[in-house]
Design a protein around this motif. Structure first.
Motif, PDB file in Angstrom:
ATOM      1  N   ALA F 118     -42.212  24.302  -8.427  1.00  0.00           N
ATOM      2  CA  ALA F 118     -41.181  24.404  -7.595  1.00  0.00           C
ATOM      3  C   ALA F 118     -41.037  23.899  -6.557  1.00  0.00           C
ATOM      4  CB  ALA F 118     -40.481  26.094  -8.186  1.00  0.00           C
ATOM      5  N   ASN F 119     -42.475  23.731  -5.659  1.00  0.00           N
ATOM      6  CA  ASN F 119     -42.625  23.792  -4.533  1.00  0.00           C
ATOM      7  C   ASN F 119     -42.077  21.994  -4.165  1.00  0.00           C
ATOM      8  OD1 ASN F 119     -44.307  26.294  -3.664  1.00  0.00           O
ATOM      9  ND2 ASN F 119     -45.849  25.521  -3.379  1.00  0.00           N
ATOM     10  N   TYR F 121     -40.801  19.772  -6.548  1.00  0.00           N
ATOM     11  CA  TYR F 121     -39.931  19.341  -6.740  1.00  0.00           C
ATOM     12  C   TYR F 121     -38.558  20.245  -5.608  1.00  0.00           C
ATOM     13  CZ  TYR F 121     -41.096  16.498 -11.029  1.00  0.00           C
ATOM     14  OH  TYR F 121     -41.994  15.613 -11.606  1.00  0.00           O
ATOM     15  N   ARG F 122     -39.145  20.712  -5.280  1.00  0.00           N
ATOM     16  CA  ARG F 122     -38.101  21.740  -3.822  1.00  0.00           C
ATOM     17  C   ARG F 122     -37.006  22.009  -4.979  1.00  0.00           C
ATOM     18  NH1 ARG F 122     -37.071  16.921  -0.182  1.00  0.00           N
ATOM     19  NH2 ARG F 122     -36.359  18.602   1.902  1.00  0.00           N
ATOM     20  N   VAL F 123     -37.190  22.675  -5.412  1.00  0.00           N
ATOM     21  CA  VAL F 123     -36.172  23.462  -6.275  1.00  0.00           C
ATOM     22  C   VAL F 123     -35.307  24.428  -5.421  1.00  0.00           C
ATOM     23  CG1 VAL F 123     -35.837  24.533  -8.725  1.00  0.00           C
ATOM     24  CG2 VAL F 123     -37.360  23.165  -8.147  1.00  0.00           C
ATOM     25  N   PRO F 124     -34.185  24.273  -5.412  1.00  0.00           N
ATOM     26  CA  PRO F 124     -33.049  25.109  -4.993  1.00  0.00           C
ATOM     27  C   PRO F 124     -33.028  26.725  -5.720  1.00  0.00           C
ATOM     28  CG  PRO F 124     -31.470  23.455  -5.779  1.00  0.00           C
ATOM     29  CD  PRO F 124     -32.886  22.838  -5.775  1.00  0.00           C
ATOM     30  N   ILE F 125     -32.914  27.387  -4.529  1.00  0.00           N
ATOM     31  CA  ILE F 125     -32.588  29.002  -5.941  1.00  0.00           C
ATOM     32  C   ILE F 125     -31.204  29.008  -6.096  1.00  0.00           C
ATOM     33  CG2 ILE F 125     -32.335  31.267  -4.811  1.00  0.00           C
ATOM     34  CD1 ILE F 125     -34.773  31.464  -3.194  1.00  0.00           C
ATOM     35  N   ASP F 126     -31.217  29.589  -7.162  1.00  0.00           N
ATOM     36  CA  ASP F 126     -30.412  29.305  -8.188  1.00  0.00           C
ATOM     37  C   ASP F 126     -28.814  30.166  -7.896  1.00  0.00           C
ATOM     38  OD1 ASP F 126     -32.630  28.524  -9.969  1.00  0.00           O
ATOM     39  OD2 ASP F 126     -31.101  28.357 -11.499  1.00  0.00           O
ATOM     40  N   PHE F 129     -29.458  34.072  -8.926  1.00  0.00           N
ATOM     41  CA  PHE F 129     -31.371  34.729  -8.209  1.00  0.00           C
ATOM     42  C   PHE F 129     -31.102  35.008  -7.078  1.00  0.00           C
ATOM     43  CE2 PHE F 129     -32.558  33.799 -12.188  1.00  0.00           C
ATOM     44  CZ  PHE F 129     -32.839  32.542 -12.302  1.00  0.00           C
ATOM     45  N   GLU F 130     -30.041  34.283  -5.770  1.00  0.00           N
ATOM     46  CA  GLU F 130     -29.701  34.844  -4.210  1.00  0.00           C
ATOM     47  C   GLU F 130     -29.947  36.153  -4.048  1.00  0.00           C
ATOM     48  OE1 GLU F 130     -30.139  33.264  -2.495  1.00  0.00           O
ATOM     49  OE2 GLU F 130     -29.843  31.439  -2.623  1.00  0.00           O
TER      50      GLU F 130
END
Lengths: 130, 130, 130, 130, 130, 130
Positions: F118-119, F121-126, F129-130
């Motif tokens: 996750a780090n 691939y710099r995955v943005p928070i869905d 899930f905010e």
């Protein structure tokens, strides 16, 4: 001056400008990254850090691309967002393809997994590795 | 059976023996490392972990030596003593010279330093890296 | 109540309000940080954490500024963005100048570097340090 | 030469001996720590690391004892056994009493706890700290 | 294709679509998380990671909720923002109440504190635990 | 007194003895672990740490075994050898079977792997899930 603003070349002291110029010359870029603009708040740290990075990242027994990929791998492992972004860019600029990136990520993920398996199972070091 | 003793080939189940044999064949070694002998306490973990490692560490866009060095770099960064010992040996076996090791260590050390500098100076990601 | 919203003084239970008041009195602030407003979702954690922080951070053999700087150093080392921001502010409020901050950052960076060098070179502890 | 043995002064090259002498002179010790004897396997790393440590740890806006204590705090936080032993000794030599050590440990422990509370409660940075 | 954009089902290869469908079926969701959409840039990683997660997270000696809470605890400890958000949601979906979350957070915080106390006080392992 | 020796009950102050007795009574053991014998060098830390652990580890919304397993999971993830040994023993005493341990280890390993994916691939928070 607090360190929540970047120091741009135009506002920099001669000492800081000299470092910025060396970075730009060495890396063949128009402007330095934010990282250097923030370190510029503490000139001795800027000078020493750039000096070290320049020496360490030069091609040697390991070529420059391999070094950039190791730097990226450690940054991913440590979870530093700035570093992942900037070193990901640096590695791609040095020649890392998307296929190489995918394989690097697979290794970093797996190493972080097996490091914990070795911890938790309390595996003793094999005599051959002492 | 508690996991404070290694499971040797002679005492292993057929499922575990099959994995040990594949490791030995793939790595061209006489016996598997302690790591695998301890993971053997949980056969599903042994099977899955070896399957993943075998797939990930095969030469691809990155050659095997580069992968071993990334694995070592992450293990050093995480401070896992078992992993540093075993992956240091694996990397040397794959062709890492002492000069390469010295340069790898310099990069790992520097990356850990600049990761914290980026953290502490709260450096924003440059637009070019977004 | 899910913990994605802060609990403000006006909406807090008497138990939580008592803690908020003690924080404000001890730190001489108008309102508590977001950290306490989120911990307030689990009152026992809020009570225990504030009690510990209040006891630990009081001046003793180490003065309050030194304690704040150690807290900031650990937060930088761990890469916690909230903590770096809030403890950076706390340390400056306690008297940390920008020159002190720059030197603290240099030490934190260097320690993270040499920790990994010691790991990777597998340095044995000197008898004098046992 | 593999790096599993320390390089003693008597077996060191002139370049390495010069660094060892500077360390001994600066720290007023009879012999250098194992850390330097292992780094000596990669002379450029030895030279650069000592140069950085010497510069960073000199008294400045922060006195030498405060710097040693920050170094120890980071080493404890990272869990590096060699570093905890050697920097614990260095801090005591610089004047850290057992009472100061106990308070430093309390701060390091608490900071590691609250860093995770801030992570897990997903606390947003207060506008005042931006 | 660089990995800064998610791969949506409609743009995915048959191999990737098959994985997405299995995730959606197993988790009873309409669409997969961003995590899987980004891993899809490296299909072998996507396939292997989903295969491992599916196997590991199935109820066994530990029920699914306990496994989700352990996953969340580790993610909080490591400070991964994406993982804290997504696994927090997963744990709540599996039955974690706010009271359970508060207690989990208290344990994670305390464990991170006492881990450092054990490090810094250099506590030797009790014979009974060898 | 330096903290490289444990403080045994027979040599302890009344304050420390009171804590040791409460630990022994609560845990139904003959003697306390080395951890407490070393913390006893700083009585305020001993008192506060035991008080916190006693409160946090009592059964609540999570039962005692689940709490011990979370504690072990974090200790494995952090790589603290003392903590892995002592908390592994505590979890087994609380009812953790070897099958449960194997599954816990699999989750801890996987979480450490996917945290880095996750780090990197710099995955943005869905948004969900905010």
């Amino acid at each position: 001056m607090p360190s929540r603003t970047p120091i741009e070349y135009r506002d920099a002291s001669p000492q800081v400008r000299a470092v910025f110029e060396d970075i730009k010359r060495t890396r063949r870029v128009e402007d330095v990254n934010n990282f250097w603009k923030y370190l510029a708040h503490h000139p001795s740290t800027l000078v020493r850090t750039w000096g070290s990075v320049k020496e360490i990242m030069a091609a040697g027994a390991l070529d420059a691309l391999t070094k950039e990929m190791i730097y990226l791998a450690v940054s991913v492992s440590n979870g530093c967002p700035y570093c992942i972004a900037s070193h990901g860019a640096a590695a791609r600029k040095a020649g890392m393809s998307e296929a190489m990136f995918g394989e690097l990520m697979a290794v970093v993920g797996m190493a972080n997994e097996t490091n914990r398996l070795a911890n938790g199972y309390r595996v003793p070091i094999d005599p051959a590795f002492e």
